[in-house]
Design a protein around this motif. Structure first.
Motif, PDB file in Angstrom:
ATOM      1  N   LYS A  63       0.296   1.042   5.567  1.00  0.00           N
ATOM      2  CA  LYS A  63      -0.234   1.927   6.621  1.00  0.00           C
ATOM      3  C   LYS A  63       0.486   3.277   6.597  1.00  0.00           C
ATOM      4  O   LYS A  63      -0.139   4.314   6.712  1.00  0.00           O
ATOM      5  N   HIS A  64       1.818   3.233   6.462  1.00  0.00           N
ATOM      6  CA  HIS A  64       2.605   4.472   6.431  1.00  0.00           C
ATOM      7  C   HIS A  64       2.226   5.326   5.231  1.00  0.00           C
ATOM      8  O   HIS A  64       2.076   6.537   5.340  1.00  0.00           O
ATOM      9  N   ILE A  65       2.062   4.680   4.082  1.00  0.00           N
ATOM     10  CA  ILE A  65       1.726   5.409   2.862  1.00  0.00           C
ATOM     11  C   ILE A  65       0.337   6.024   2.987  1.00  0.00           C
ATOM     12  O   ILE A  65       0.139   7.204   2.709  1.00  0.00           O
ATOM     13  N   GLU A  66      -0.645   5.212   3.440  1.00  0.00           N
ATOM     14  CA  GLU A  66      -2.021   5.695   3.537  1.00  0.00           C
ATOM     15  C   GLU A  66      -2.190   6.792   4.587  1.00  0.00           C
ATOM     16  O   GLU A  66      -3.026   7.663   4.450  1.00  0.00           O
ATOM     17  N   ILE A  70       4.635   8.974   4.381  1.00  0.00           N
ATOM     18  CA  ILE A  70       5.634   8.942   3.322  1.00  0.00           C
ATOM     19  C   ILE A  70       5.549  10.286   2.611  1.00  0.00           C
ATOM     20  O   ILE A  70       4.488  10.655   2.113  1.00  0.00           O
ATOM     21  N   PRO A  71       6.634  11.030   2.584  1.00  0.00           N
ATOM     22  CA  PRO A  71       6.561  12.343   1.939  1.00  0.00           C
ATOM     23  C   PRO A  71       6.437  12.222   0.429  1.00  0.00           C
ATOM     24  O   PRO A  71       7.210  11.512  -0.203  1.00  0.00           O
ATOM     25  N   PHE A  72       5.436  12.840  -0.138  1.00  0.00           N
ATOM     26  CA  PHE A  72       5.311  12.945  -1.573  1.00  0.00           C
ATOM     27  C   PHE A  72       5.788  14.344  -1.947  1.00  0.00           C
ATOM     28  O   PHE A  72       5.736  15.244  -1.121  1.00  0.00           O
ATOM     29  N   PRO A  73       6.267  14.518  -3.162  1.00  0.00           N
ATOM     30  CA  PRO A  73       6.705  15.864  -3.542  1.00  0.00           C
ATOM     31  C   PRO A  73       5.561  16.843  -3.329  1.00  0.00           C
ATOM     32  O   PRO A  73       4.443  16.603  -3.755  1.00  0.00           O
TER      33      PRO A  73
END
Length: 82
Positions: A63-66, A70-73
């Motif tokens: 859920k956090h990723i979607e 979650i910070p992506f570069p």
């Protein structure tokens, strides 16, 4: 927020147990009677409660990723060529 912190709540899972867990999730879907008992048996060395908890953590992480928490570069273009 780190995956390691959430996983440390439950007892440690080996990479092999994680692989068995993922495979068991695919085999025993939501329609399976006694799903968690079957998954716990497939993983080995884990109780039904531990398996359920591990699944809840996995769902939360997804859920956090979607949701983009979650910070992506991220590279902002400022006009300079890189």
């Amino acid at each position: 927020y780190t995956i390691i912190a959430s996983n440390s709540i439950s007892s440690s899972w080996t990479p092999k147990q994680n692989k068995l867990f993922e495979r068991a999730l695919a085999v025993y879907d939501k329609e399976t009677p006694d799903r968690w008992q079957n998954i716990a048996r497939a993983v080995g060395g884990k109780s039904v409660e531990e398996v359920k908890r591990h699944y809840e953590i996995l769902v939360e992480d997804l859920k956090h990723i979607e949701s983009g928490n979650i910070p992506f570069p991220y590279y902002r273009s400022n006009g300079n060529s890189r």
